[in-house]
Write a protein that holds these residues in place. Structure first.
Motif, PDB file in Angstrom:
ATOM      1  N   GLY A   1       0.940  -1.141  -0.284  1.00  0.00           N
ATOM      2  CA  GLY A   1       0.007  -0.047   0.123  1.00  0.00           C
ATOM      3  C   GLY A   1       0.967   1.223  -0.089  1.00  0.00           C
ATOM      4  O   GLY A   1       0.320   2.281   0.266  1.00  0.00           O
ATOM      5  N   VAL A   2       2.070   1.282  -0.200  1.00  0.00           N
ATOM      6  CA  VAL A   2       2.916   2.339  -0.418  1.00  0.00           C
ATOM      7  C   VAL A   2       2.534   3.069  -1.677  1.00  0.00           C
ATOM      8  O   VAL A   2       2.279   2.293  -2.692  1.00  0.00           O
ATOM      9  N   PRO A   3       2.455   4.341  -1.728  1.00  0.00           N
ATOM     10  CA  PRO A   3       1.882   5.042  -2.956  1.00  0.00           C
ATOM     11  C   PRO A   3       2.781   5.244  -4.071  1.00  0.00           C
ATOM     12  O   PRO A   3       3.125   6.315  -4.322  1.00  0.00           O
ATOM     13  N   VAL A   4       3.669   4.285  -4.633  1.00  0.00           N
ATOM     14  CA  VAL A   4       4.288   4.422  -5.835  1.00  0.00           C
ATOM     15  C   VAL A   4       3.700   4.696  -7.160  1.00  0.00           C
ATOM     16  O   VAL A   4       2.354   4.335  -6.988  1.00  0.00           O
ATOM     17  N   HIS A   5       4.211   4.931  -7.912  1.00  0.00           N
ATOM     18  CA  HIS A   5       3.643   5.169  -9.281  1.00  0.00           C
ATOM     19  C   HIS A   5       2.961   3.777  -9.769  1.00  0.00           C
ATOM     20  O   HIS A   5       3.648   2.848  -9.347  1.00  0.00           O
ATOM     21  N   ALA A   6       1.900   3.892 -10.601  1.00  0.00           N
ATOM     22  CA  ALA A   6       1.035   2.629 -11.072  1.00  0.00           C
ATOM     23  C   ALA A   6       1.996   2.141 -12.030  1.00  0.00           C
ATOM     24  O   ALA A   6       1.864   0.777 -12.286  1.00  0.00           O
ATOM     25  N   ASP A   7       2.896   2.815 -12.770  1.00  0.00           N
ATOM     26  CA  ASP A   7       3.508   2.124 -13.919  1.00  0.00           C
ATOM     27  C   ASP A   7       4.936   2.189 -13.479  1.00  0.00           C
ATOM     28  O   ASP A   7       5.551   3.201 -13.092  1.00  0.00           O
ATOM     29  N   PHE A   8       5.538   0.962 -13.692  1.00  0.00           N
ATOM     30  CA  PHE A   8       6.982   0.911 -13.242  1.00  0.00           C
ATOM     31  C   PHE A   8       7.735   1.872 -13.913  1.00  0.00           C
ATOM     32  O   PHE A   8       8.772   2.448 -13.250  1.00  0.00           O
ATOM     33  N   ALA A   9       8.065   2.050 -15.148  1.00  0.00           N
ATOM     34  CA  ALA A   9       8.524   3.113 -16.087  1.00  0.00           C
ATOM     35  C   ALA A   9       8.447   4.455 -15.406  1.00  0.00           C
ATOM     36  O   ALA A   9       9.754   5.268 -15.273  1.00  0.00           O
ATOM     37  N   GLU A  10       7.455   4.907 -14.962  1.00  0.00           N
ATOM     38  CA  GLU A  10       7.182   6.143 -14.585  1.00  0.00           C
ATOM     39  C   GLU A  10       7.797   6.318 -13.108  1.00  0.00           C
ATOM     40  O   GLU A  10       8.528   7.376 -12.909  1.00  0.00           O
ATOM     41  N   PHE A  11       7.680   5.057 -12.373  1.00  0.00           N
ATOM     42  CA  PHE A  11       8.584   5.503 -10.966  1.00  0.00           C
ATOM     43  C   PHE A  11      10.185   5.236 -11.359  1.00  0.00           C
ATOM     44  O   PHE A  11      10.909   5.808 -10.547  1.00  0.00           O
TER      45      PHE A  11
END
Length: 318
Positions: free
Chosen positions: A235-245
């Motif tokens: 539930g950590v608010p990372v980006h939904a898309d890994f490339a964006e992260f």
């Protein structure tokens, strides 16, 4: 503070701050004394973060006693098994980094950073100015002319805009291998007093693009994916898309490493601590790599190479 004289007292080392540590040995155990001039180091944030981390189930040194007015804190001695020397191969390092990633996800999912100082645009800009003042100005001996300064300012504005668009949460701010101790096969966290409310990718950058040890891009990418998967599941608010992260991870790393260049230069030229100079090429390598990968950062990369007397004929942008 323990009411008796220790059998021996020896230096436990110092860090990049004004603190010094002493290891006091008693018949039944040893303890650490954290010693700092209270006019230069406020122990209150250290004590507050220690209590919060311990309450969240994160392994940190226990506080045994404290005398803030005298700048003394008595701590549990976690030993001398720092993580860095144990990272002897990619295979061994991967095992430890996965433990560190689990620990990071626990911190991010269990701790509320809303009451902490905000690692906002002004904060990030101030940190990068340390790089301009101490690394470019003092260490390299260059004062930017009007054109160069305008380019620097535009680049800093881009970096800040990208980084402040990230989700924010509890951020340790120095989560790397020298601040992780191995205790009974598990990891304990040190140097947490500067925690802030900041971007989700920052602590992973500190860990995987460490100023003191570097790894191949494939190795870093694989571990960044493992973190992203575990963070999402928790539930950590990372980006939904890994490339964006991962792009956010790289831009945040650039901010951190521009600051670190300045800090290492300041430690050398102001504080007389030469040992950090050996790590500057690694940190500058991180900066160059990120500037090569993103077209918006090409001007900054060229400026920095010019200041080093270097030229680069091939670049890649995404």
């Amino acid at each position: 503070m323990l009411g008796s004289e220790p059998l021996s007292l020896e230096s436990g080392g110092s860090d990049a701050s004004v603190r010094h540590y002493w290891r006091a040995a008693y018949a039944e155990r040893s303890v650490l004394v954290m010693d700092a001039d209270p006019a230069l180091f406020d122990a209150a944030p250290f004590l507050a973060r220690q209590a919060e981390l311990a309450a969240a189930g994160i392994r940190v040194p226990a506080v045994l006693a404290q005398d803030a007015a005298r700048g003394l804190v008595l701590l549990e001695d976690l030993g001398t098994a720092e993580l860095t020397p144990l990272l002897t191969s990619p295979e061994r390092a991967r095992e430890w980094y996965l433990k560190a990633i689990d620990l990071l996800v626990q911190m991010q999912s269990r701790l509320d950073g809303a009451h902490l100082p905000a690692f906002d645009a002004a904060f990030q800009r101030r940190e990068m100015e340390i790089g301009r003042e101490w690394y470019i100005g003092v260490h390299l001996g260059h004062q930017l002319d009007e054109r160069q300064l305008a380019l620097w300012e535009r680049s800093i504005a881009l970096i800040v805009a990208r980084n402040t668009a990230q989700p924010i949460l509890f951020m340790h701010r120095d989560f790397h291998s020298r601040n992780l101790m191995v205790v009974d096969g598990e990891l304990a966290v040190l140097d947490f007093q500067d925690a802030v409310l900041g971007p989700v990718s920052y602590d992973l950058v500190s860990l995987l693009r460490d100023a003191y040890i570097d790894w191949s891009e494939d190795f870093v990418l694989d571990l960044a994916i493992r973190y992203w998967e575990r963070a999402r599941a928790a539930g950590v608010p990372v980006h939904a898309d890994f490339a964006e992260f991962y792009a956010a991870f790289e831009w945040q790393g650039l901010q951190r490493h521009l600051k670190v260049l300045g800090l290492f230069a300041r430690l050398k030229h102001r504080d007389g601590k030469d040992r950090y100079l050996a790590d500057i090429p690694r940190v500058f390598g991180y900066v160059k790599a990120v500037c090569r990968r993103y077209s918006e950062l090409t001007p900054l990369g060229r400026l920095l190479l010019d200041l080093h007397g270097e030229r680069e004929t091939v670049g890649y942008t995404f």
